[in-house]
Design an enzyme around this catalytic site. Structure first.
Site, PDB file in Angstrom:
ATOM      1  CB  VAL A  10      19.272  64.460  39.425  1.00  0.00           C
ATOM      2  CG1 VAL A  10      18.528  65.157  40.568  1.00  0.00           C
ATOM      3  CG2 VAL A  10      18.594  64.793  38.095  1.00  0.00           C
ATOM      4  CE  LYS A  11      26.943  66.828  36.733  1.00  0.00           C
ATOM      5  NZ  LYS A  11      26.629  67.623  37.946  1.00  0.00           N
ATOM      6  NE  ARG A  12      19.050  60.236  39.621  1.00  0.00           N
ATOM      7  CZ  ARG A  12      19.800  60.566  40.672  1.00  0.00           C
ATOM      8  NH1 ARG A  12      21.026  61.027  40.513  1.00  0.00           N
ATOM      9  NH2 ARG A  12      19.338  60.410  41.908  1.00  0.00           N
ATOM     10  CG  ASP A  49      28.424  65.052  39.451  1.00  0.00           C
ATOM     11  OD1 ASP A  49      29.274  65.954  39.486  1.00  0.00           O
ATOM     12  OD2 ASP A  49      27.204  65.277  39.308  1.00  0.00           O
TER      13      ASP A  49
END
Lengths: 309, 309
Positions: free
Chosen positions: A104-106, B108
């Site tokens: 999710v790369k939050r 991303d």
């Protein structure tokens, strides 16, 4: 959860993770057609197509692998309906005994990071009741905002016995633009790696920390250095296969115990049927092609590790 | 979209944005109760409560302000149902003529950033048809992964005439941990700011670029420097009010034309009724308290700008 991940890696002998990143173009015609017949050429139809695609791949690979890594962006592009497919995928993979790493790369500040952490790894209170939103086992986190962006995730992990993989050195060509800039003579990614090690020291499972790192397979030299900087942290290694990484490039991401890294392949597995090597399976048997690609990946990585260790 | 944002700022005389970041604890008892009566103490009930809360605040403030900034984490914590409330909020704000800045802080690599960009600002193809997923006007983006993480967002913005705010120097106390590290004698955030300026030069509206930056109100000195580094970029300034920023601290985020910045307040507006200054409105009239807080914020910022410029 890090203990469970390690146990599953040891049981399967496969330090790999399958990236469930379904572009609609990977989904075979007949799967798309069935979904569109049911729900039309709509966002819901697209969501149904990627969910059915995922399900079949999971059904054909779950016994070989310890974990999956769904990339939420691939679902989010289809809006709310896509995120329903993401949630279904997370739940189904868990029911099949797989560890789920939510890619999710939050990352945000304070109470906002706390909300992301609650939504993906923890729980929310609604009146007198408590619910889990997405409920993955691990999540990837972006560190650009510093400790007070990461700490709320760590707090939730402590409570829920879950884990993180923090972006340290990403696999893309321009990752060096900021990550490689020298700070006091050392690249920024090393400083981030040191922070991960520091967070990790304080949050350990039996042998490894539940605060891991993301380091791209495309940067094996940096992986070697970072392995030493973060001895107790698992490294999630994207970039194998389609992005160019090979088993032999990856041995230095591992520790001498043969652990410490888990290598992701997405397109190389889920769209294997489109590669010449697996073309014999045909579109109809796309999930069998994925199984064969998983088997080959395990042989490649295990072989490289056995030659080295 | 940057032209439209500027036009709306000029029309309202208010370079401000209301952050729709609804914690359930901000939502008055009676709103929660009504939602729970309809849907139970469920994720759907929570989503309904925050949506009704938002709607009332928007109805009471839309004529005073150019834009809103929903923070997606606050919705995502309630899972798929929460994201339905997010989407409803985005659509409703647009129907009220507001510019919507999706505070999603995505970022991303390559095709994954492209999927986020499609989901939030662009469109996806499903069979022969085309859909927009979340369809905000602007999105916030995390730059840690470098140009090839940001470019897919820029591509979609070009096509859709939308815009970005890229995290440069965030408002939180530990933002300096990585962002302030010196690279060739200059802090990292300046290098990121230079990149934003570079991207911005190539992607201009009539007077300003549609590639903006996020710089926290809590760092006025850094704001002053970054204003010069990125002369054509709008700066989205969080951290006003509840986080400690005041109008007079913010004048150097603006250019001499009185433009170039848009100041966000979230809790200070949406939970105004909980502050002593607006307590007279009471919980029942929470949205009137929000309107009063917006009016005071406009006076504060306009006053500071008039004194300076």
């Amino acid at each position: 959860m890090i203990n469970r991940l390690i146990e599953k890696i040891q049981k399967t002998g496969a330090p790999i993770v399958v990236g469930l990143d379904p572009m609609l173009s990977y989904v075979p015609e007949h799967v798309q057609k069935a979904a569109f017949e049911e729900y039309g050429e709509t966002l819901r139809g697209a969501a149904e197509a990627i969910w059915q695609f995922n399900k079949e791949i999971v059904d054909h690979t779950f016994d070989l692998i310890p974990a999956v890594k769904p990339q939420i962006a691939m679902y989010e592009q289809f809006g709310v309906k896509g995120l329903e497919a993401y949630k279904k995928t997370v739940d189904y993979c868990k029911s099949r005994g797989l560890v789920v790493i939510g890619d999710v790369k939050r990352g945000d500040i304070g109470s906002t990071s706390a909300a992301y952490a609650a939504g993906h790894l923890g729980k929310v209170q609604v009146g007198s009741r408590v619910y889990a939103g997405f409920d993955e086992d691990f999540a990837t986190v972006n560190p650009y905002l510093g400790s007070d962006g990461v700490n709320p995730f760590i707090e939730v992990c402590k409570e829920e016995k879950k884990g993180l993989f923090i972006l340290v050195k990403t696999s893309n060509p321009s990752s060096g633009e900021f990550q490689d800039r020298l700070v006091d003579g050392r690249p920024l990614y090393e400083l981030v790696g040191e922070k991960v090690a520091e967070w990790g020291e304080a949050h350990c499972g039996d042998t490894y920390s539940y605060i891991g790192a993301v380091v791209g397979a495309t940067y094996p030299e940096q992986g070697k250095t970072l392995r030493k900087v973060m001895p107790k942290s698992f490294i999630l290694v994207p970039g194998y296969g389609a992005q160019g990484g090979k088993g032999k490039d990856l041995v230095h991401f591992f520790n001498e115990d043969g652990l410490g890294a888990i290598v992701n392949s997405s397109r190389g597995i889920i769209a294997a049927y489109k590669q010449e090597a697996y073309a014999k399976y045909g579109e109809a048997h796309f999930a069998e092609a994925s199984r064969a690609a998983v088997e080959d990946m395990i042989v490649d990585i295990r072989g490289a590790l056995e030659a080295e260790l």
